[in-house]
Write an enzyme that holds these catalytic residues in place. Structure first.
Site, short mmCIF file in Angstrom:
data_model
loop_
_atom_site.label_atom_id
_atom_site.label_comp_id
_atom_site.label_asym_id
_atom_site.label_seq_id
_atom_site.Cartn_x
_atom_site.Cartn_y
_atom_site.Cartn_z
N HIS A 83 1.03 -0.92 -0.15
CA HIS A 83 0.18 0.01 0.20
C HIS A 83 1.22 1.17 0.08
CE1 HIS A 83 -4.04 1.79 0.97
NE2 HIS A 83 -3.17 2.67 1.14
N TYR A 212 -7.99 10.17 4.95
CA TYR A 212 -8.13 11.55 6.02
C TYR A 212 -8.76 12.49 5.78
CZ TYR A 212 -3.88 9.13 7.75
OH TYR A 212 -2.48 7.94 7.84
N PRO A 304 -2.35 6.20 17.92
CA PRO A 304 -2.89 5.61 16.66
C PRO A 304 -2.77 6.18 15.37
CG PRO A 304 -5.07 5.12 17.47
CD PRO A 304 -3.71 6.03 18.78
N LYS A 308 2.18 3.90 14.53
CA LYS A 308 3.93 4.06 14.62
C LYS A 308 3.93 1.96 15.45
CE LYS A 308 5.38 7.16 12.06
NZ LYS A 308 6.17 6.44 10.39
N TYR A 395 6.49 8.99 7.04
CA TYR A 395 4.86 7.93 7.59
C TYR A 395 5.28 6.40 6.99
CZ TYR A 395 -0.18 7.01 6.30
OH TYR A 395 -0.58 7.07 6.29
P1 RFL Z 1 -0.14 -5.22 23.17
O1 RFL Z 1 -0.08 -5.69 22.09
O2 RFL Z 1 -0.58 -4.34 24.34
O3 RFL Z 1 0.78 -7.03 23.47
C1 RFL Z 1 0.45 -6.72 25.52
C2 RFL Z 1 -0.02 -8.43 25.76
O4 RFL Z 1 0.57 -8.26 27.29
C3 RFL Z 1 -0.25 -8.73 27.92
N1 RFL Z 1 -1.12 -8.41 28.92
C4 RFL Z 1 -0.34 -9.83 29.81
N2 RFL Z 1 0.31 -10.75 30.03
C5 RFL Z 1 0.73 -10.82 31.19
N3 RFL Z 1 0.23 -10.51 32.42
C6 RFL Z 1 -0.15 -9.47 32.75
N4 RFL Z 1 -0.32 -8.42 33.39
C7 RFL Z 1 -0.29 -8.47 31.18
N5 RFL Z 1 -1.28 -8.06 31.31
C8 RFL Z 1 -1.24 -8.25 29.50
C9 RFL Z 1 -1.99 -8.16 26.87
O5 RFL Z 1 -2.98 -9.87 26.52
C10 RFL Z 1 -1.47 -8.63 25.34
O6 RFL Z 1 -1.98 -10.02 24.95
O7 RFL Z 1 1.19 -5.00 23.35
P2 RFL Z 1 3.16 -4.71 22.13
O8 RFL Z 1 3.42 -6.05 21.69
O9 RFL Z 1 3.93 -3.83 22.95
O10 RFL Z 1 2.48 -4.60 20.87
C11 RFL Z 1 2.00 -3.17 21.24
C12 RFL Z 1 1.00 -3.37 19.27
O11 RFL Z 1 -0.52 -3.50 20.10
C13 RFL Z 1 0.12 -1.76 19.56
O12 RFL Z 1 1.37 -0.36 20.22
C14 RFL Z 1 -0.64 -1.38 18.03
O13 RFL Z 1 -1.42 -1.87 18.00
C15 RFL Z 1 -0.92 0.46 17.89
N6 RFL Z 1 -1.40 0.51 16.44
C16 RFL Z 1 -1.14 0.61 15.22
N7 RFL Z 1 0.33 0.40 15.35
C17 RFL Z 1 0.75 -0.07 14.34
O14 RFL Z 1 2.02 0.05 13.88
N8 RFL Z 1 -0.03 0.15 12.89
C18 RFL Z 1 -1.17 0.68 12.98
O15 RFL Z 1 -2.24 0.20 11.83
C19 RFL Z 1 -2.23 0.16 14.04
N9 RFL Z 1 -3.19 0.55 14.71
C20 RFL Z 1 -3.13 -0.05 16.88
C21 RFL Z 1 -3.95 0.75 15.99
C22 RFL Z 1 -3.57 0.34 17.90
C23 RFL Z 1 -4.96 0.64 18.43
N10 RFL Z 1 -5.91 0.59 19.54
C24 RFL Z 1 -5.16 -0.84 20.68
C25 RFL Z 1 -5.54 1.67 20.24
C26 RFL Z 1 -5.52 0.47 16.14
C27 RFL Z 1 -5.84 0.58 16.99
C28 RFL Z 1 -7.22 0.75 17.42
#
Ligand code: RFL
Length: 398
Positions: A83, A212, A304, A308, A395
């Site tokens: 993309h 956007y 978000p 990143k 970006y």
């Molecule tokens: P995660 O994915 O939140 O995973 C953390 C894991 O830890 C578990 N956990 C525990 N486990 C044991 N003991 C505890 N006490 C615990 N507490 C929590 C949780 O269940 C979970 O499985 O963190 P990680 O690995 O650091 O990854 C980060 C990403 O998930 C996050 O930054 C992204 O999803 C942000 N984000 C986006 N990032 C991008 O790079 N590109 C995107 O297009 C993008 N779109 C988004 C997004 C985040 C969004 N939300 C959540 C607001 C879109 C949305 C809607």
């Protein structure tokens, strides 16, 4: 090896105890497993929940290169979509930036985060990796000593203890790693003051670009997640309940803000998931506290608006895996010592660009002055090749 103590608490040890099976924890687990470092993952949720949690979708080229380098990108390469275009719309102008032809001429790969997580779990388990599902870490203890450990509540409610030489806090913003930080940790927090109603629609994308829309009623966003699924965002008042908007109102508001009447209708479909996200960000400094190391959202949360978060998580996990492998197999501590500073340089770049995007996209209550600045910024982006190259580089980069 897990031992049951007095038929109640379980005790297990590993060189590295990883908290959290998200992108950060799973990339780290896979990379450590591949170099023969003994590790174990503790995850609060069930495997089914983790594999179905829809979040990110836009993977930066550097993220894909990291996953390819370690043999973790097979399905992503066959099922992901490249993309390279985004479109800005206001009530007056509409223009497209083909960022694949700008800056460093790179593209995103669209691949839902839950699919990436499922791939990483399968790969890790195939290689003999250990994950304890529905095991919630409660605290990290003795991180400043030689033998740190984690206390946890297991799936059956029994307490457990995991001893390690290092603890990797990859358990997100609300996890145990952050709660266990010593008093000296600095926690930067910033609230962008904006909220989004985040929606996942069972509907093919309505345009072949990220959309956007900067409208007087607020921001609206459009992002493909796959041929049949699209993510939409609607700026909404702080405190909005996710269920407060009917599907009819959602599609009407999206159509209005995205200028469907002038630019073509949106392809509508049932809303599969919805949630309200407050656009906040934070950074913990440093990322290392003795033998406790943070990565991913546990280290830094980015709003978000610029996609990143997951990309930083993968980058940090690769750096951390290299540093831990070096320390545990060769006794080298240089990479561990510089881990925090190296990650923070990337984190602050991502925070800066995210803040820039957030200010560009949103109408805020501070009136005409801010609105005029946004217009000027958008006009510069529309007309200046130098500005477009800067945008493209930031970006798609981390
Ligand atoms: P995660 O994915 O939140 O995973 C953390 C894991 O830890 C578990 N956990 C525990 N486990 C044991 N003991 C505890 N006490 C615990 N507490 C929590 C949780 O269940 C979970 O499985 O963190 P990680 O690995 O650091 O990854 C980060 C990403 O998930 C996050 O930054 C992204 O999803 C942000 N984000 C986006 N990032 C991008 O790079 N590109 C995107 O297009 C993008 N779109 C988004 C997004 C985040 C969004 N939300 C959540 C607001 C879109 C949305 C809607």
């Amino acid at each position: 090896m897990t031992k049951t103590l007095n038929g109640r608490a379980a005790r297990e040890s590993a060189d590295v105890v990883i908290l959290g099976a998200g992108p950060a924890g799973l990339v780290l687990g896979n990379l450590l497993q591949a170099t023969g470092v003994d590790c174990v993952v503790l995850e609060r949720s069930s495997r089914a929940r983790v594999e179905s949690r829809a979040r990110a979708g836009f993977l930066a080229p550097n993220t894909v290169r990291i996953l390819e380098r370690h043999g973790l990108a097979d399905r992503l390469r066959t099922h992901g979509h490249l993309h390279g275009s985004c479109e800005f719309r206001t009530e007056d102008v509409r223009f497209r930036l083909d960022y694949e032809n700008l800056g460093k001429e790179e593209r995103h790969t669209v691949y839902p985060q839950q699919n990436l997580v499922a791939d990483l779990i399968a790969h890790y388990l195939r290689a003999g990796g250990r994950i304890h599902w529905e095991t919630e870490a409660l605290a990290v203890l003795d991180a400043e000593r030689e033998r740190p450990y984690v206390t946890a509540r297991q799936v059956d409610g029994r307490p457990g203890r995991w001893d390690g030489r290092f603890i990797a806090g990859c358990d997100g913003r609300w996890g145990a790693a952050r709660r266990s930080l010593p008093a000296g940790a600095v926690h930067h927090h910033h609230d962008h003051g904006v909220s989004w109603l985040g929606l996942l629609a069972e509907a093919p994308p309505s345009l072949d670009a990220v959309g956007y829309a900067l409208h007087g009623r607020g921001f609206a966003g459009h992002m493909a997640r796959g041929p049949q699924v699209t993510r939409y965002y609607l700026q909404c008042p702080r405190g909005t309940h996710p269920e407060a908007w009917s599907e009819e109102r959602i599609w009407a508001e999206l159509g209005l803000r995205m200028g469907a009447e002038r630019h073509g209708p949106l392809t509508e479909g049932p809303i599969l998931e919805r949630g309200v996200v407050d656009l906040e960000c934070d950074v913990v400094e440093p990322l290392r506290h003795g033998s406790l190391l943070l990565a991913g959202d546990a280290a830094s949360l980015t709003a978000p608006a610029a996609a990143k978060g997951a990309n930083l998580a993968v980058l940090e996990a690769e750096l951390l895996a290299g540093a831990l492998t070096d320390a545990l197999t060769r006794g080298g501590t240089g990479a561990l010592d510089s881990y925090s500073a190296r990650c923070l340089a990337h984190i602050w770049r991502a925070q800066e660009f995210t803040a820039w995007m957030t200010r560009l996209l949103h109408a805020t209550p501070d009136g005409l002055f801010h609105a005029s600045l946004r217009r000027a910024r958008l006009e510069s982006l529309r007309t200046s090749r130098a500005h477009q190259d800067w945008f493209a580089e930031n970006y798609v980069g981390v």
